[in-house]
Design a protein around this motif. Structure first.
Motif, short mmCIF file in Angstrom:
data_model
loop_
_atom_site.label_atom_id
_atom_site.label_comp_id
_atom_site.label_asym_id
_atom_site.label_seq_id
_atom_site.Cartn_x
_atom_site.Cartn_y
_atom_site.Cartn_z
N MET A 111 0.83 -1.21 0.00
CA MET A 111 0.00 0.00 0.00
C MET A 111 0.86 1.26 0.00
O MET A 111 0.56 2.23 -0.71
N ALA A 112 1.95 1.26 0.77
CA ALA A 112 2.83 2.41 0.79
C ALA A 112 3.53 2.60 -0.56
O ALA A 112 3.71 3.74 -1.03
N THR A 170 -3.88 -6.92 13.66
CA THR A 170 -3.37 -6.50 12.35
C THR A 170 -4.21 -5.36 11.78
O THR A 170 -3.67 -4.36 11.27
N LEU A 171 -5.53 -5.50 11.86
CA LEU A 171 -6.40 -4.46 11.32
C LEU A 171 -6.23 -3.14 12.07
O LEU A 171 -6.45 -2.07 11.48
N HIS A 172 -5.82 -3.20 13.31
CA HIS A 172 -5.65 -1.97 14.09
C HIS A 172 -4.27 -1.35 13.93
O HIS A 172 -4.12 -0.13 13.91
N LEU A 173 -3.23 -2.19 13.78
CA LEU A 173 -1.86 -1.70 13.86
C LEU A 173 -1.17 -1.48 12.51
O LEU A 173 -0.13 -0.81 12.47
N PHE A 174 -1.72 -2.02 11.41
CA PHE A 174 -0.99 -1.88 10.14
C PHE A 174 -0.80 -0.42 9.72
O PHE A 174 0.19 -0.10 9.03
N PRO A 175 -1.69 0.55 10.11
CA PRO A 175 -1.41 1.94 9.72
C PRO A 175 -0.10 2.48 10.28
O PRO A 175 0.51 3.36 9.67
N ILE A 176 0.36 1.98 11.45
CA ILE A 176 1.63 2.46 11.99
C ILE A 176 2.77 2.10 11.04
O ILE A 176 3.64 2.92 10.74
N LEU A 177 2.77 0.86 10.56
CA LEU A 177 3.79 0.45 9.59
C LEU A 177 3.60 1.17 8.26
O LEU A 177 4.57 1.52 7.59
N ASN A 195 5.13 4.65 8.59
CA ASN A 195 6.59 4.57 8.58
C ASN A 195 7.11 4.22 7.20
O ASN A 195 8.15 4.74 6.76
N ALA A 196 6.41 3.33 6.49
CA ALA A 196 6.85 2.93 5.16
C ALA A 196 6.74 4.09 4.17
O ALA A 196 7.64 4.30 3.34
N THR A 197 5.66 4.85 4.23
CA THR A 197 5.51 5.99 3.31
C THR A 197 6.56 7.06 3.61
O THR A 197 7.11 7.67 2.69
N ALA A 198 6.84 7.29 4.90
CA ALA A 198 7.88 8.26 5.25
C ALA A 198 9.25 7.79 4.77
O ALA A 198 10.06 8.59 4.29
N ALA A 199 9.51 6.48 4.87
CA ALA A 199 10.79 5.94 4.40
C ALA A 199 10.91 6.05 2.89
O ALA A 199 11.97 6.39 2.36
#
Length: 575
Positions: free
Chosen positions: A87-88, A164-171, A174-178
């Motif tokens: 997604m990122a 997973t449904l709650h926490l994947f936005p944190i990753l 971070n992935a989009t910022a990276a």
């Protein structure tokens, strides 16, 4: 020997004193509670001993619970990576219709604690839930001939799914910022050498994203590994955090409890150190800024359809708990039917009429409001000391402020219990007596990294030369901060404030452990009590109604923060 310029000591004195105050606070309410919590595991019958460690490590049940927790956290982290990275990549490396809307919607899962969403998911995917009723209605299942399946598995798979449904936005953040920091020149060089898009992504982009992925992955793992609420509501109590919670809730402060706390802390800190200082180090200093402008392709019809399918499926599953909670909050009778038979606004109104639920809202607003004020004072001071002074130890101070990311709320709460145990000087503010101050401090310490990273994101965008110019024109430090710095960092400051306030209101671990008397319950403890204590439909619907108000608050907060910070929002959730 170097001689200090005249007046340099006087100029440095305020910064040194401020740093001392901040350090004293963090040591008193972050380091000391943790030391007390883990120190109890080394004491047996009044002397230092490894007795409790031998008891814990020789207990197959406790070791099995620890293994279940590791498996739960690993499964959640891997699933989050599988969702967040594609997604990122689409969000940063392609253009398609609806992209901005998806960027906002992907944050929706963060506005509801997973243990609240578990109430709705059990009704949707449970053995006699909505999904099975639909399958029975269309003839795929037959309730008369066999028992329907439980799609959540009534155990570990269901907990991993909800986390997973709650926490994947944190990753994802971070992935989009990276990805935004990956220099397109490296990608172009790989493409010019004949590498395809997939090989370029695997061999070049992913290694350059590694710091962001490990930073986000570490937070997700620690969060999942120490989660209390979701396993409790799902009925999966064979994990170490739930065992610690139950023992603390019944005032069982044995060395075994503190040994389990130490084990959780050791795993969390080890992963934090690996993620931040080893695996999370930047690959190359030259990749921090792009040297060329990347031409981002616009997807065609099929590509857009694929992007919509990926984002739509993930977001659709992620919002199911929210939709389910909203429907439960307005349902009057929902028994053995696909949709409620009757609807009512009674539960939403009764939240403000019932003394217990109204008191929980009032308590949460007080706790979160004061904790946010403390965080703004502490966090602003830490950012100023770290970025705008030369006081000794400023980088260590910044690292100390980030330590709550590595120390889960469960462990901090256990430390505060040890700090206020009966007979101690602070027993009067213990969980069973008057924990108001204790909860405020716990909320503030837990959410301090949000303020530090949020304000830092704004200060780093302000050139120090602007402040120096104001000082050269005769402005004092206070006037320079008020007239120059504050207006420029105001969006970041507002975003950090609203994020801190909203996440404090929906704090789970500290709330469940530190509030032991009904009159002190915050919102999350009241939701858990309604959902778990009676099990009656009205109580569960009231819990859902409280969850709806929490969703509205945190949803508006994240939307505002996303508008103000943009891609810098990912820095707030980075270790």
């Amino acid at each position: 020997a170097a001689v200090r310029p005249p007046g340099s000591f006087r100029r440095a004195l305020p910064a040194t004193l401020l740093a001392g105050v901040v350090v004293v606070f963090l040591v008193a309410f972050l380091v000391v509670p943790v030391v007390l919590a883990v120190g109890g595991g080394f004491v047996h019958e009044g002397r230092l001993s490894a007795y409790w460690f031998q008891r814990v490590f020789s207990n197959r049940i406790l070791m099995g619970e620890l293994g279940n927790g590791m498996l739960m956290a690993c499964g959640t982290t891997v699933c989050c990576l599988a969702l967040a990275v594609p997604m990122a990549a689409l969000q940063c490396r392609a253009r398609f219709r609806g992209q901005s809307a998806f960027a906002m919607l992907v944050l929706v899962p963060m506005i509801l604690p997973p243990f609240v969403g578990a109430l709705a998911m059990r009704r949707i995917f449970g053995q006699f839930g909505v999904l099975n009723m639909i399958l029975d209605r269309i003839g795929i299942l037959d309730f008369a001939t066999s028992l329907p399946p439980d799609w959540l598995g009534s155990g570990l798979p269901g907990v991993i799914f909800l986390q997973t449904l709650h926490l994947f936005p944190i990753l994802y953040l971070n992935a989009t910022a990276a990805l935004a920091n990956v220099d397109p020149a490296y990608l172009q060089a790989a493409r010019n050498l004949g590498a395809g898009r997939l090989r370029t992504f695997a061999a070049v982009t992913l290694p350059l994203m590694r710091p962001g992925l490990f930073a986000g992955g570490t937070l997700v793992f620690i969060w999942a590994f120490t989660d209390i609420g979701t396993p409790l509501v799902m009925g999966y109590d064979r994990v170490t955090p739930v065992t610690i919670f139950k023992e603390l809730a019944r005032n069982d402060f044995s060395g075994r409890t503190y040994t389990l706390v130490l084990i959780l802390l050791a795993v969390s800190v080890l992963l934090y150190v690996l993620g931040k200082f080893v695996l999370g180090r930047t690959v190359d200093a030259e990749t921090s800024k792009a040297s060329v402008v990347e031409e981002v392709p616009r997807l065609g019809a099929w590509g857009t359809a694929g992007a919509w399918l990926l984002f739509g499926t993930v977001i659709g599953l992620a919002v199911l708990p929210h939709l389910g909670v909203a429907v439960m909050a307005v349902s009057d009778r929902w028994v053995n039917t696909i949709l409620p038979g009757d609807y009512t606004l009674r539960h939403l109104g009764h939240v403000f009429q019932s003394r217990d639920t109204y008191q929980s809202i009032y308590n949460s607003l007080r706790y979160a409001g004061l904790a946010t004020a403390v965080d703004l004072a502490l966090g602003g001071s830490i950012v100023w000391l770290a970025l705008r002074t030369r006081v000794r130890g400023r980088q260590a101070l910044d690292a100390l402020a980030m330590l709550p990311l590595a120390i889960p709320g469960l462990i901090l709460a256990a430390g505060y219990v040890a700090l206020t145990v009966r007979g101690s000087p602070l027993a009067a503010i213990g969980p069973t007596r008057n924990p108001f101050l204790l909860i405020v401090i716990a909320y503030a310490v837990r959410r301090l990294p949000l303020v530090v990273r949020g304000v830092s994101a704004g200060v780093l965008q302000v050139p120090a030369s602007l402040e120096e110019a104001a000082r050269n024109l005769g402005a004092s430090r206070a006037r320079t901060a008020w007239r120059i710095t504050l207006p420029l960092i105001l969006p970041s400051l507002i975003a950090a404030t609203v994020l801190t306030f909203s996440f404090a209101i929906l704090e789970v671990s500290d709330s469940l452990i530190l509030a032991q008397v009904q009159s002190d319950y915050p919102i999350t403890k009241q939701i858990y009590t309604l959902a778990a204590s009676t099990g009656s439909p009205d109580a569960i619907n009231m819990a859902a109604a409280l969850g709806v108000y929490g969703m509205l608050l945190l949803g508006a907060t994240l939307a505002l923060a996303s508008i103000l910070l943009g891609k810098r929002l990912g820095a707030v959730f980075r270790a």
